[in-house]
Design a protein around this motif. Sequence first.
Motif, short mmCIF file in Angstrom:
data_model
loop_
_atom_site.label_atom_id
_atom_site.label_comp_id
_atom_site.label_asym_id
_atom_site.label_seq_id
_atom_site.Cartn_x
_atom_site.Cartn_y
_atom_site.Cartn_z
N ASP A 312 28.41 -73.22 -2.36
CA ASP A 312 27.13 -73.37 -3.31
C ASP A 312 25.95 -73.43 -2.64
O ASP A 312 24.76 -73.79 -3.29
N CYS A 313 25.80 -73.56 -1.19
CA CYS A 313 24.77 -73.51 -0.68
C CYS A 313 23.87 -72.28 -0.64
O CYS A 313 24.32 -71.38 -0.95
N PRO A 314 22.48 -72.40 -0.50
CA PRO A 314 21.89 -71.25 -0.53
C PRO A 314 22.12 -70.33 0.50
O PRO A 314 22.40 -70.82 1.80
N CYS A 317 21.84 -71.14 4.58
CA CYS A 317 21.85 -72.31 4.79
C CYS A 317 22.66 -72.81 5.99
O CYS A 317 23.54 -72.36 6.35
N HIS A 319 23.22 -75.99 6.90
CA HIS A 319 24.07 -77.29 6.68
C HIS A 319 23.66 -78.48 7.73
O HIS A 319 24.45 -79.39 7.73
N VAL A 324 17.16 -78.41 2.79
CA VAL A 324 16.82 -78.54 1.34
C VAL A 324 18.03 -77.74 0.63
O VAL A 324 18.56 -76.66 0.89
N ASP A 325 18.44 -78.36 -0.55
CA ASP A 325 19.35 -77.85 -1.41
C ASP A 325 20.77 -77.63 -0.72
O ASP A 325 21.49 -76.71 -1.22
N CYS A 326 21.15 -78.18 0.36
CA CYS A 326 22.45 -77.97 1.00
C CYS A 326 23.36 -78.86 -0.01
O CYS A 326 23.15 -79.96 -0.32
N ALA A 327 24.49 -78.05 -0.34
CA ALA A 327 25.54 -78.61 -1.42
C ALA A 327 26.29 -79.75 -0.55
O ALA A 327 26.76 -80.44 -1.46
N ASP A 329 25.19 -82.24 0.52
CA ASP A 329 24.45 -83.61 0.34
C ASP A 329 24.77 -83.74 -1.20
O ASP A 329 24.93 -85.00 -1.43
N THR A 330 24.61 -82.72 -1.85
CA THR A 330 25.17 -83.01 -3.38
C THR A 330 26.47 -83.80 -3.54
O THR A 330 26.47 -84.60 -4.34
N TRP A 331 27.39 -83.01 -2.92
CA TRP A 331 28.71 -83.40 -2.94
C TRP A 331 29.07 -84.92 -2.26
O TRP A 331 29.73 -85.64 -2.93
#
Length: 370
Positions: A312-314, A317, A319, A324-327, A329-331
């Motif tokens: 789901d990363c742009p 990326c 990692h 910015v927007d690395c999945a 970090d969201t996880w």
Amino acid sequence: MARRDIGTDDPRVRVRPGRGSRPRTKQRPSHADAVLGMVTRIDRGHYRIRLDDPDLTEDSGGDITAMKARELGRGKVVVGDRVAVVGDTSGRTGTLARMVRIEERTTLLRRSAEDGDAAGTERAIVANADLLVIVTAVADPEPRPRMIDRYLVAAYDAGMEPLIVLTKTDLADAAPLTDLYSPLGVRCLATHLPHGSDTQPPEAGGADERPGDGVEAVRQALTGAVSVLVGHSGVGKSTLINAIVPGADRATGRVNEVTGRGRHTSTSLQALALPGGGWVIDTPGVRSFGVSHVGSADVLRGFPDLAAVAEDCPRGCTHEDGVVDCALDTWTSEPAEPGGPAAPEGRRERVDSFRRLLAPSLEAEDPTKP
């Protein structure tokens, strides 16, 4: 038909007719009669090979010596390669077979040069190995986590399973190192052997161990697999091999009391057969191990759980921390799933460990740093 220009009109000059230039055929011999084996040692252009069928040799137990055929070109052959050979495969003294084909590799351990004119150049080390056994002492010499991280990066890039073997555990506690690598899911085995010992295991097959030595656990982990032992000088690789491989007779050395560094004892790669099946490939001790050829995607292959999240990363990326927007970090901030790792502590620890491994591939190693 026009007369060929020979550069003179003197009739006394005779010119030989030109030779025909037939194009070379692209067809190559199939070598259907070739026999297969594994390269166990390389010595100045001579390749020692253990044949799959030892009955083909008369008195060498399956070992033959071969030269690389010209048709193979400049492709590098490394220890562990599966190859096809033709010619004299008797293994008798003074005979040479001819290596005509390199079989497809399942794994390839590589390193990259970090200084001089060859900086950044990749170098193949061992092919078709299953385990990368990272041998490190808990003391004398002091452990170098950055070096261990580089070995792990190389293992994930090669598609090999890493295993950390800790030596000299009588001198210091192994817990700090095992705690550091447990979030990565890397197996760690602790051993205790006499330092600098040349003692061989008895003929019965088992090492003369004391309770807690851990050598039997290492032997079981390596049996049936092709394993590569790596580590910087002085950590006890040769001593460990002498304990698990009867008759190995690998030279051992001691750590310099002034510099705290070990002395190189193994000078070349060699594959040694384990009594219970499988191979141990000993490598020379090194003080640096370049992995600049490895990218973040290569490291990510060693973490299937994080690879699924990173989908789901742009695009593009890396990692790394702060991207910015690395999945990832969201996880780490999502609620915990039933049966999954706790969030955010468990997931964050896993991601932090993964990101620590990204650093070695992005910077040159300083061998003076731990």
